[in-house]
Design a protein around this motif. Structure first.
Motif, short mmCIF file in Angstrom:
data_model
loop_
_atom_site.label_atom_id
_atom_site.label_comp_id
_atom_site.label_asym_id
_atom_site.label_seq_id
_atom_site.Cartn_x
_atom_site.Cartn_y
_atom_site.Cartn_z
N SER A 71 5.69 -0.01 3.92
CA SER A 71 4.24 -0.04 4.10
C SER A 71 3.78 1.31 4.67
O SER A 71 4.60 2.09 5.14
CB SER A 71 3.83 -1.17 5.05
N MET A 72 2.50 1.55 4.61
CA MET A 72 1.97 2.82 5.12
C MET A 72 2.08 2.87 6.63
O MET A 72 2.55 3.86 7.20
CB MET A 72 0.50 2.98 4.69
N SER A 103 8.29 1.87 7.32
CA SER A 103 6.90 2.32 7.32
C SER A 103 6.88 3.83 7.24
O SER A 103 7.75 4.51 7.78
CB SER A 103 6.17 1.83 8.58
N LEU A 104 5.86 4.35 6.54
CA LEU A 104 5.76 5.79 6.39
C LEU A 104 5.30 6.45 7.68
O LEU A 104 5.86 7.44 8.13
CB LEU A 104 4.77 6.13 5.26
N LEU A 105 4.29 5.87 8.30
CA LEU A 105 3.76 6.42 9.55
C LEU A 105 4.39 5.72 10.75
O LEU A 105 4.57 4.51 10.74
CB LEU A 105 2.24 6.25 9.60
N VAL A 133 9.90 -2.31 -2.73
CA VAL A 133 8.54 -2.84 -2.87
C VAL A 133 7.62 -2.03 -1.96
O VAL A 133 7.83 -1.98 -0.75
CB VAL A 133 8.47 -4.34 -2.50
N PHE A 134 6.61 -1.39 -2.55
CA PHE A 134 5.63 -0.63 -1.78
C PHE A 134 4.38 -1.48 -1.59
O PHE A 134 3.77 -1.92 -2.56
CB PHE A 134 5.26 0.67 -2.50
N PHE A 135 4.00 -1.68 -0.33
CA PHE A 135 2.80 -2.45 -0.03
C PHE A 135 1.58 -1.51 0.01
O PHE A 135 1.35 -0.81 1.00
CB PHE A 135 2.94 -3.18 1.31
#
Length: 213
Positions: A71-72, A103-105, A133-135
């Motif tokens: 997720s971002m 998470s990216l951030l 899976v990218f949310f």
């Protein structure tokens, strides 16, 4: 006695006391000087040991997982979004060691830098997932680049050779719940399940614990 004289003659050892600096120096024969130099000489640069230079390496491989979710922003474990995510994991029939959430951030970050994307991909691929899976489209565009064409839920992409599918952001589901928008809430939930979760399971040759209606 003659032997000693010969030895002393070969060495030609003469002690000179220098009062100028209070130093004691020794004057030896040329043969002895060359011998001493050969033993104490610094080897040529090509033979000197090269000091080890620390370099950044790929993270050590983690335990292999079936599916990686990304997720971002981080999901707060006590939040509604994470609770919903765990319910989906349970419905998918995945054991704890078969999945991992990334998470990216990091907490507190608001902008994704290139190093953040590379760090995320390093962490994901270190666990060798069979599918990702990218949310949300935001994280997918951050990974693929800003100039990426419009992505839609259920679309498949490849990330470092790993198949990945795009899903709706779970934060959208939480917003619809708060707004009590039951019609759109059901539509989005079904879309996440049918276009992302089920295809991800099929990619690893699995089926869910039950089928959503």
């Amino acid at each position: 006695m003659d032997d000693w004289k010969n030895i002393l003659g070969q060495l030609n050892e003469t002690l000179i006391l220098e009062k100028e600096l209070g130093r004691l120096s020794v004057e030896l024969s040329q043969d002895v000087v060359e011998f001493v130099r050969s033993k104490s000489a610094v080897p040529p640069p090509s033979t000197l040991p090269v000091p080890a230079v620390p370099v950044e390496s790929e993270p050590p491989p983690g335990e292999s997982i079936e599916i990686a979710f990304a997720s971002m922003k981080p999901m707060v474990e006590s939040g509604e979004e994470y609770s919903m995510f765990l319910k989906m994991i349970q419905s998918m029939g995945l054991a704890a060691q078969e999945w991992k959430l990334f998470s990216l951030l990091e907490l507190g970050e608001t902008v994704a830098a290139d190093k953040s994307v590379e760090r995320l991909l390093d962490r994901i691929t270190a666990h060798r997932p069979k599918v990702v899976v990218f949310f949300g489209g935001e994280i997918a565009r951050a990974v693929l680049g800003k100039n990426t064409a419009v992505l839609s839920p259920g679309q498949w992409i490849s990330v470092r050779g790993v198949p990945a599918v795009l899903s709706r952001d779970l934060g959208l589901v939480v917003k619809l719940q708060c707004a009590d928008d039951k019609i759109n809430l059901k539509t989005i939930k079904l879309e996440i399940w049918n276009k992302a979760m089920l295809p991800a399971l099929a990619k690893i040759g699995r089926s869910p614990n039950f089928k959503k209606k």
